[in-house]
Design a protein around this motif. Structure first.
Motif, mmCIF file in Angstrom:
data_model
loop_
_atom_site.group_PDB
_atom_site.id
_atom_site.type_symbol
_atom_site.label_atom_id
_atom_site.label_comp_id
_atom_site.label_asym_id
_atom_site.label_seq_id
_atom_site.Cartn_x
_atom_site.Cartn_y
_atom_site.Cartn_z
ATOM 1 N N ASN A 1 7.673 18.733 -5.215
ATOM 2 C CA ASN A 1 6.968 19.505 -6.237
ATOM 3 C C ASN A 1 6.860 18.738 -7.556
ATOM 4 O O ASN A 1 7.109 19.286 -8.632
ATOM 5 C CB ASN A 1 7.679 20.849 -6.463
ATOM 6 N N ALA A 2 6.509 17.466 -7.462
ATOM 7 C CA ALA A 2 6.410 16.629 -8.663
ATOM 8 C C ALA A 2 5.245 17.083 -9.537
ATOM 9 O O ALA A 2 4.182 17.477 -9.038
ATOM 10 C CB ALA A 2 6.226 15.172 -8.268
ATOM 11 N N SER A 3 5.459 17.006 -10.861
ATOM 12 C CA SER A 3 4.407 17.380 -11.810
ATOM 13 C C SER A 3 3.386 16.246 -11.935
ATOM 14 O O SER A 3 3.604 15.135 -11.442
ATOM 15 C CB SER A 3 5.021 17.666 -13.176
ATOM 16 N N VAL A 4 2.280 16.537 -12.608
ATOM 17 C CA VAL A 4 1.238 15.524 -12.825
ATOM 18 C C VAL A 4 1.806 14.341 -13.612
ATOM 19 O O VAL A 4 1.504 13.171 -13.316
ATOM 20 C CB VAL A 4 0.040 16.143 -13.583
ATOM 21 N N THR A 5 2.640 14.655 -14.615
ATOM 22 C CA THR A 5 3.263 13.598 -15.429
ATOM 23 C C THR A 5 4.169 12.724 -14.577
ATOM 24 O O THR A 5 4.148 11.485 -14.688
ATOM 25 C CB THR A 5 4.083 14.223 -16.582
ATOM 26 N N GLU A 6 4.967 13.356 -13.711
ATOM 27 C CA GLU A 6 5.889 12.608 -12.841
ATOM 28 C C GLU A 6 5.124 11.720 -11.855
ATOM 29 O O GLU A 6 5.533 10.586 -11.579
ATOM 30 C CB GLU A 6 6.800 13.575 -12.093
ATOM 31 N N LEU A 7 4.019 12.228 -11.345
ATOM 32 C CA LEU A 7 3.192 11.427 -10.434
ATOM 33 C C LEU A 7 2.587 10.224 -11.154
ATOM 34 O O LEU A 7 2.498 9.122 -10.588
ATOM 35 C CB LEU A 7 2.081 12.288 -9.834
ATOM 36 N N ALA A 8 2.179 10.421 -12.406
ATOM 37 C CA ALA A 8 1.631 9.316 -13.199
ATOM 38 C C ALA A 8 2.716 8.263 -13.449
ATOM 39 O O ALA A 8 2.462 7.052 -13.339
ATOM 40 C CB ALA A 8 1.087 9.841 -14.524
ATOM 41 N N ILE A 9 3.922 8.732 -13.772
ATOM 42 C CA ILE A 9 5.057 7.810 -13.984
ATOM 43 C C ILE A 9 5.338 7.029 -12.706
ATOM 44 O O ILE A 9 5.570 5.811 -12.732
ATOM 45 C CB ILE A 9 6.308 8.587 -14.436
ATOM 46 N N ALA A 10 5.305 7.736 -11.572
ATOM 47 C CA ALA A 10 5.546 7.085 -10.274
ATOM 48 C C ALA A 10 4.535 5.980 -10.019
ATOM 49 O O ALA A 10 4.879 4.894 -9.537
ATOM 50 C CB ALA A 10 5.499 8.122 -9.153
ATOM 51 N N ASN A 11 3.273 6.247 -10.348
ATOM 52 C CA ASN A 11 2.229 5.233 -10.163
ATOM 53 C C ASN A 11 2.458 4.015 -11.056
ATOM 54 O O ASN A 11 2.324 2.871 -10.610
ATOM 55 C CB ASN A 11 0.850 5.831 -10.462
ATOM 56 N N TYR A 12 2.813 4.253 -12.333
ATOM 57 C CA TYR A 12 3.087 3.143 -13.252
ATOM 58 C C TYR A 12 4.248 2.288 -12.735
ATOM 59 O O TYR A 12 4.193 1.056 -12.760
ATOM 60 C CB TYR A 12 3.405 3.677 -14.657
ATOM 61 N N ILE B 1 0.837 -1.208 0.000
ATOM 62 C CA ILE B 1 0.000 0.000 0.000
ATOM 63 C C ILE B 1 0.872 1.258 0.000
ATOM 64 O O ILE B 1 0.578 2.251 -0.676
ATOM 65 C CB ILE B 1 -0.944 0.004 1.231
ATOM 66 N N GLY B 2 1.950 1.209 0.765
ATOM 67 C CA GLY B 2 2.804 2.395 0.888
ATOM 68 C C GLY B 2 3.786 2.592 -0.251
ATOM 69 O O GLY B 2 4.425 3.649 -0.349
ATOM 70 N N LEU B 3 3.905 1.594 -1.129
ATOM 71 C CA LEU B 3 4.904 1.655 -2.203
ATOM 72 C C LEU B 3 4.701 2.828 -3.170
ATOM 73 O O LEU B 3 5.666 3.524 -3.512
ATOM 74 C CB LEU B 3 4.934 0.326 -2.959
ATOM 75 N N PRO B 4 3.467 3.090 -3.645
ATOM 76 C CA PRO B 4 3.294 4.235 -4.564
ATOM 77 C C PRO B 4 3.805 5.552 -3.989
ATOM 78 O O PRO B 4 4.456 6.331 -4.687
ATOM 79 C CB PRO B 4 1.777 4.271 -4.785
ATOM 80 N N ASP B 5 3.519 5.819 -2.701
ATOM 81 C CA ASP B 5 3.994 7.065 -2.079
ATOM 82 C C ASP B 5 5.514 7.086 -1.970
ATOM 83 O O ASP B 5 6.142 8.141 -2.126
ATOM 84 C CB ASP B 5 3.379 7.241 -0.689
ATOM 85 N N GLN B 6 6.120 5.908 -1.695
ATOM 86 C CA GLN B 6 7.577 5.847 -1.606
ATOM 87 C C GLN B 6 8.223 6.145 -2.956
ATOM 88 O O GLN B 6 9.250 6.828 -3.025
ATOM 89 C CB GLN B 6 8.017 4.470 -1.107
ATOM 90 N N ILE B 7 7.619 5.651 -4.036
ATOM 91 C CA ILE B 7 8.147 5.924 -5.376
ATOM 92 C C ILE B 7 7.977 7.406 -5.718
ATOM 93 O O ILE B 7 8.867 8.031 -6.306
ATOM 94 C CB ILE B 7 7.447 5.049 -6.440
ATOM 95 N N LYS B 8 6.836 7.976 -5.322
ATOM 96 C CA LYS B 8 6.595 9.404 -5.589
ATOM 97 C C LYS B 8 7.636 10.282 -4.895
ATOM 98 O O LYS B 8 7.976 11.361 -5.395
ATOM 99 C CB LYS B 8 5.188 9.796 -5.125
ATOM 100 N N ASN B 9 8.128 9.829 -3.752
ATOM 101 C CA ASN B 9 9.127 10.613 -3.011
ATOM 102 C C ASN B 9 10.402 10.821 -3.821
ATOM 103 O O ASN B 9 11.138 11.786 -3.597
ATOM 104 C CB ASN B 9 9.470 9.928 -1.683
ATOM 105 N N PHE B 10 10.695 9.904 -4.752
ATOM 106 C CA PHE B 10 11.890 10.049 -5.573
ATOM 107 C C PHE B 10 11.808 11.286 -6.477
ATOM 108 O O PHE B 10 12.825 11.801 -6.918
ATOM 109 C CB PHE B 10 12.095 8.798 -6.449
ATOM 110 N N PHE B 11 10.590 11.756 -6.747
ATOM 111 C CA PHE B 11 10.404 12.914 -7.625
ATOM 112 C C PHE B 11 10.348 14.231 -6.854
ATOM 113 O O PHE B 11 10.162 15.291 -7.442
ATOM 114 C CB PHE B 11 9.124 12.740 -8.456
ATOM 115 N N GLY B 12 10.485 14.159 -5.527
ATOM 116 C CA GLY B 12 10.509 15.376 -4.722
ATOM 117 C C GLY B 12 9.127 15.867 -4.342
ATOM 118 O O GLY B 12 8.101 15.290 -4.711
#
Length: 524
Positions: A477-488, A464-475
């Motif tokens: 102020n991540a953009s919408v595109t970066e957040l989508a990439i993080a989810n994928y 469950i916590g993995l998506p948020d951990q991946i998003k943290n790699f983008f900082g």
């Protein structure tokens, strides 16, 4: 010719190994027979300390202190739950080693295919390196804070702890255990002293030990952290996969007669006592870290949650919540003690991380290299991302450099979430098995039930916590595109984890059935 071959083999740095776990120290520590409880417990004490170190390494510090500062005592219940689960898993790991005379890596490899063994070895090596990154950062920062050594040089100095390891290998395993215990008490003393001065609200602390719905809530968000992400951070930093491999190996250092079931039962009993006592100390340390985050600092006063910021805060009277504490802080002793404890924590983890590396390499791929070389290779690899981080932020503000190192340390823990199910599930399956453990030593119904609840619960929480951990790699102020990439990326990793888990469970089940059938034929 044969003599030449022997000489050549002696000089090989990497060689084949398929003997007892940690062969040099396996069964080398004498234990008394027919003596009292205290004396027997003392003889078995030590392996638990080596394991407990992993539960209070630099990776735990940031999550506990920041969680306390952001959410008061709300997350202290997570530390309690994590510690109880750790005690259960470490008990099973020690029992597996003592009863089967195999460490967890050897036991998994013996019941699965060679290809799966290689995959699991690589995964576990990544988890060890992730832990090593936290140790490099913690030790380098401690050297910088204590001796004002530039960070780049301090990072390189951490490589030379291999010399300390070389020295320790010469003094005997029992003395290594004693040194680790002493360093644990140094850490414990520092935080007992600081928390005692802060005079926290003990009533609120006791209430915090009772978990509630708020503990795993997605709101409020403070400094980019919610109670759920804070809880997942504490769990990820507390229950570490490599500790299970280590404990299943070092539990075999005591010399017992494996043909005598009473001696085996005694070894299991006192290993459990040793482990639970040492892990209780780790629980106290982690609780003190969180309490320090609440009681020592005024809520929200420390804007820099990194070790640098905490060091400065402990000498800045404006951030402290207690008059007496502020008075002591003026002398600088609080911040110095904090840095000393940080250095002690990093050095302790150096010893255990290297031993674990040897255990998994020999167990999964049947290869052995000298401890000093193993340490040098893993440390040099771990140093690279830290150096890159320091160099890339050298031209930026001081706070940006600190935050980058803190983010790197927190993000490195993502590999622990990957690797944890691949040690927990096999451990549970092996210790549940009558064929592996025998009727006397296999898990009881209660241990089995608690084990499956713990393993499935931790695995689900990590996923469950993995998506948020991946998003943290983008900082932040991540953009919408970066957040989508993080989810994928997160969903692809989750799919990979589930597929690999299915492969592991299938191989273990098949291997265990074949082993049980073989034993039945031998008995006939």
């Amino acid at each position: 010719m044969s003599n030449d071959n022997t000489q050549e083999k002696k000089h090989k740095l990497v060689e084949y190994a398929n003997g007892p776990s940690l062969e040099e120290i396996n069964g080398t520590v004498e234990v008394p027979k027919g003596k009292g409880f205290i004396r027997t417990l003392f003889a078995y004490s030590g392996p638990g300390a080596l394991v407990a170190v992993g539960y209070m390494d630099p990776g735990n510090w940031s999550t506990s202190i920041t969680g306390g500062q952001n959410f008061q005592y709300l997350l202290i219940s997570v530390i309690l739950i994590s510690s109880l689960i750790a005690m259960l898993l470490q008990y099973m790991a020690a029992k597996l080693g003592i009863v089967s005379q195999m460490d967890l890596a050897q036991a998994i490899r013996a019941r699965t295919s060679k290809s799966l063994g290689i995959v699991l070895w690589i995964l576990t090596e990544l988890a060890i390196m992730a832990t090593d990154i936290a140790e490099v950062i913690g030790a380098a920062i401690a050297l910088y804070l204590l001796f004002h050594i530039p960070l780049v040089i301090a990072v390189f100095i951490t490589v030379f702890d291999v010399l300390l390891l070389l020295l320790l290998t010469k003094i005997g395993f029992r003395k290594i255990e004693a040194i680790v215990v002493c360093l644990i008490f140094v850490i414990l003393f520092v935080f007992v002293y600081q928390v005692a001065l802060s005079n926290p609200s003990w009533g609120d602390i006791l209430k915090g030990f009772v978990p509630s719905i708020k503990t795993f809530s997605n709101s409020p968000s403070i400094g980019g952290q919610t109670p759920l992400t804070g809880a997942l951070g504490i769990i990820g930093a507390t229950v570490m996969p490599h500790n299970l491999y280590l404990h299943s190996a070092v539990s075999q250092t005591r010399k017992i007669d494996h043909d005598n079931k009473e001696e085996i039962a005694q070894a299991v009993k006192f290993s459990a006592w040793d482990s639970n006592i040492q892990l209780s100390l780790a629980f106290v340390v982690n609780s003190l870290l969180l309490i320090m985050g609440v009681a020592v600092f005024k809520t929200g006063a420390v804007k820099d949650p990194s070790f640098f910021g905490l060091f400065q805060a402990l000498s800045d009277t404006s951030t402290l919540s207690n008059g007496l504490l502020a008075e002591v802080a003026r002398s600088g002793i609080l911040s110095i003690l904090f840095a000393v404890a940080l250095l002690a924590s990093g050095q302790n983890s150096t010893i255990t991380g290297t031993l674990t590396g040897q255990v998994i390499m020999e167990g999964f791929v049947h290869l052995r290299m000298p401890l000093w070389l193993r340490r040098l290779v893993t440390r040099l690899i771990s140093v690279i991302p830290v150096l890159i981080c320091v160099v890339l932020t050298s031209g930026k503000s001081e706070i940006a450099e600190h935050e980058a190192l803190n983010t790197l340390m927190n993000n490195s823990q993502v590999f622990l979430a990957f690797a944890l199910p691949f040690s927990m599930l096999p451990l549970l399956m092996l210790t549940d098995s009558n064929a592996e453990m025998g009727e006397k030593f296999k898990n009881t119904f209660l241990i089995k039930t608690l084990g499956w609840i713990s393993v499935l619960g931790l695995t689900v929480l990590n996923i469950i916590g993995l998506p948020d951990q991946i998003k943290n790699f983008f900082g932040d102020n991540a953009s919408v595109t970066e957040l989508a990439i993080a989810n994928y990326i997160a969903y692809a990793i989750i799919a990979g984890i589930l597929a690999l888990l299915a492969w592991t469970i299938f191989d273990l089940y098949k291997g265990n059935k074949a082993f049980a059938a073989k034993r039945e034929l031998e008995e006939v």
